[in-house]
Design a protein around this motif. Sequence first.
Motif, PDB file in Angstrom:
ATOM      1  N   ALA A 357       1.746   1.045   7.499  1.00 13.61           N
ATOM      2  CA  ALA A 357       0.997  -0.327   7.583  1.00 13.61           C
ATOM      3  C   ALA A 357       0.751  -0.362   9.225  1.00 13.61           C
ATOM      4  CB  ALA A 357       1.810  -1.486   7.168  1.00 13.61           C
ATOM      5  N   GLN A 360      -2.302   1.546   9.869  1.00 10.71           N
ATOM      6  CA  GLN A 360      -3.333   1.030   9.292  1.00 10.71           C
ATOM      7  C   GLN A 360      -3.904  -0.165  10.303  1.00 10.71           C
ATOM      8  OE1 GLN A 360      -2.221  -0.009   5.334  1.00 10.71           O
ATOM      9  NE2 GLN A 360      -3.034   1.711   4.628  1.00 10.71           N
ATOM     10  N   LEU A 364      -7.373  -0.824  12.153  1.00 11.65           N
ATOM     11  CA  LEU A 364      -7.940  -1.769  12.233  1.00 11.65           C
ATOM     12  C   LEU A 364      -8.535  -2.684  13.727  1.00 11.65           C
ATOM     13  CD1 LEU A 364      -9.449  -3.975  10.352  1.00 11.65           C
ATOM     14  CD2 LEU A 364      -7.020  -5.274  10.301  1.00 11.65           C
ATOM     15  N   GLU A 405     -13.626  -9.202   6.628  1.00 12.43           N
ATOM     16  CA  GLU A 405     -12.612  -8.244   5.805  1.00 12.43           C
ATOM     17  C   GLU A 405     -11.620  -7.630   6.434  1.00 12.43           C
ATOM     18  OE1 GLU A 405     -15.365  -5.255   4.470  1.00 12.43           O
ATOM     19  OE2 GLU A 405     -16.285  -6.635   2.555  1.00 12.43           O
ATOM     20  N   ARG A 406     -11.850  -7.164   7.694  1.00 14.41           N
ATOM     21  CA  ARG A 406     -10.854  -6.787   8.655  1.00 14.41           C
ATOM     22  C   ARG A 406      -9.899  -7.796   8.896  1.00 14.41           C
ATOM     23  NH1 ARG A 406     -11.388  -1.911   7.101  1.00 14.41           N
ATOM     24  NH2 ARG A 406     -13.323  -0.800   7.929  1.00 14.41           N
ATOM     25  N   ARG A 408      -8.922 -10.263   6.809  1.00 14.03           N
ATOM     26  CA  ARG A 408      -7.986 -10.506   5.801  1.00 14.03           C
ATOM     27  C   ARG A 408      -6.968  -9.038   5.457  1.00 14.03           C
ATOM     28  NH1 ARG A 408     -12.945 -12.353   3.497  1.00 14.03           N
ATOM     29  NH2 ARG A 408     -13.164 -10.335   2.714  1.00 14.03           N
ATOM     30  N   GLU A 409      -7.480  -8.084   6.108  1.00 12.95           N
ATOM     31  CA  GLU A 409      -6.711  -6.855   5.836  1.00 12.95           C
ATOM     32  C   GLU A 409      -5.637  -7.094   6.993  1.00 12.95           C
ATOM     33  OE1 GLU A 409      -5.377  -3.261   4.411  1.00 12.95           O
ATOM     34  OE2 GLU A 409      -6.707  -4.589   3.742  1.00 12.95           O
ATOM     35  N   ARG A 410      -6.087  -7.299   8.033  1.00 12.99           N
ATOM     36  CA  ARG A 410      -4.855  -7.530   9.102  1.00 12.99           C
ATOM     37  C   ARG A 410      -3.938  -8.307   8.943  1.00 12.99           C
ATOM     38  NH1 ARG A 410      -7.139 -10.371  13.911  1.00 12.99           N
ATOM     39  NH2 ARG A 410      -6.840 -12.183  12.227  1.00 12.99           N
ATOM     40  N   ARG A 412      -3.204  -9.357   5.950  1.00  6.93           N
ATOM     41  CA  ARG A 412      -2.286  -8.878   4.796  1.00  6.93           C
ATOM     42  C   ARG A 412      -1.192  -7.898   5.438  1.00  6.93           C
ATOM     43  NH1 ARG A 412      -1.739  -4.565   1.933  1.00  6.93           N
ATOM     44  NH2 ARG A 412      -3.546  -3.379   2.737  1.00  6.93           N
ATOM     45  N   LEU A 413      -1.693  -6.760   6.231  1.00 13.59           N
ATOM     46  CA  LEU A 413      -0.878  -6.160   6.852  1.00 13.59           C
ATOM     47  C   LEU A 413       0.222  -6.401   7.677  1.00 13.59           C
ATOM     48  CD1 LEU A 413      -3.332  -3.004   7.584  1.00 13.59           C
ATOM     49  CD2 LEU A 413      -1.768  -3.307   5.821  1.00 13.59           C
TER      50      LEU A 413
END
Length: 476
Positions: A357, A360, A364, A405-406, A408-410, A412-413
């Motif tokens: 994570a 990732q 990001l 999108e990035r 949201r991914e950030r 989540r991570l």
Amino acid sequence: MTSTSPQTDLTVPPVRTALIVLGMHRSGTSALAGVLGHLGAALPQDLMAPSDMNAKGFFESNRITGLNDRLLAQAGVTWWDPRRFPAAWFDTPEAATLLDEAVEVLRADYGDAALFVMKDPRICRLLPFWIAALDRFGAQVRIVHTHRAAWDVAASLARWAEYEPEFGLVLWSRHVLDAEADSRALPRCFTSFEALMDDWRAVARHIADALDLDWPRGPDQAGVAVDDFLSRDLQHFRGASATGPDGQPLPPVAAELQQVLGAWVDEGESSQDHDRLDRLRSALDASGPLFDGLALRTVHRARQVAHLSGRVESLTADLTQARRDLSRAGQEADRRDAQIAEQAERLEVMERRQHVASVQLRQLTEQREREMQERLRLAIALDDPNAMADRLDDLAERVERVTAERRRERDRLNAEAEAMAAEGARLREDLATARAERDAAQRWGATREAELLASTSWRVTAPLRAVSRVARRLRP
């Protein structure tokens, strides 16, 4: 002329017969009572349970034995008292009260049985009491005397009760002489343990003939059952020993008494021997007080041995329990070790996932920086509005979409990384707790066993445990 049938008197109760087996403890009275039961004589309802001493059973009534113990205690004597039972006690109010209770005991144990067996070696000392009780109960009394070689009885008492052999001979003489003297007015016959084991069928016929009895089940019907019952494992000590330890001969009273009993078994009772037996009984009465010290010393030592044996059993049980506790503690430690290994493996997985994570998240961030640079280049390119007009809308839409999108991914991570960090902290705490519990359980079990093995009682009883182990190996 008219004939009339005889009238039956329904008020007359049926005749009942009490067959009392008289003999000293360890003289084969249980074997004889068991055979009589197989021949159809009723046994008591409240039978004493078998034990190592008599694996096939005692064939005694718990009620009768308990009443006899109370009777002896009220008279101030014990079954092992070498003195004659005080006959005057039978006329006391206490005896009358117990006599009423004895009749109720007989009803509870034998009911309406036409032929029944009574057996308790204490009756050798208390026969006048039970004759009176059976008379009230409505039963006629028949006596079967049985004896066993005196040294064999003494050896058996030494094994099972830790009694000195000489004291066993005194008790044997006391029981046999009292039982013989108090039963002279009753129909009776004499046999022996050796005769029973050699040919029980002949003994059964002899008893039936001598006492005018008809067995409900004859020897032919009961043969298989009795043969199985009288197995040789009933005989712990057998051989009609003429001498005792180190070749000791029987004392004169016991020797003459055994000779008379043997002759009566082989040839039948002779009234000419009654004077001899009275003389022997008087001699035992006169010397009885001399045996008080021997009796007290023997019984005291037997009780000490019983107490120490109980302590050995208690300490052994404690040690066994401590070892079980230690085993359980070890099993718990093993379970904790397995949990620790499982939790360590989960922690390792979580740490790997956290590392992924983190990588990732870094990628990001780098992507976001590249997008910012691209947006900067777009802004510079916008100085030529005509050339970039068509492309601007597409690029702006793309940048916004990728940025969302990035983001949201950030998020989540970041959330996953925080959760894994919390789980890792919890697992490390559980791991430390499990290791502490395992170590505490191991220390407790080791301390418990060490305390038991170091205790004074365990050291004091070490010789007795060693003797007990040797005795168990030597015991047939």
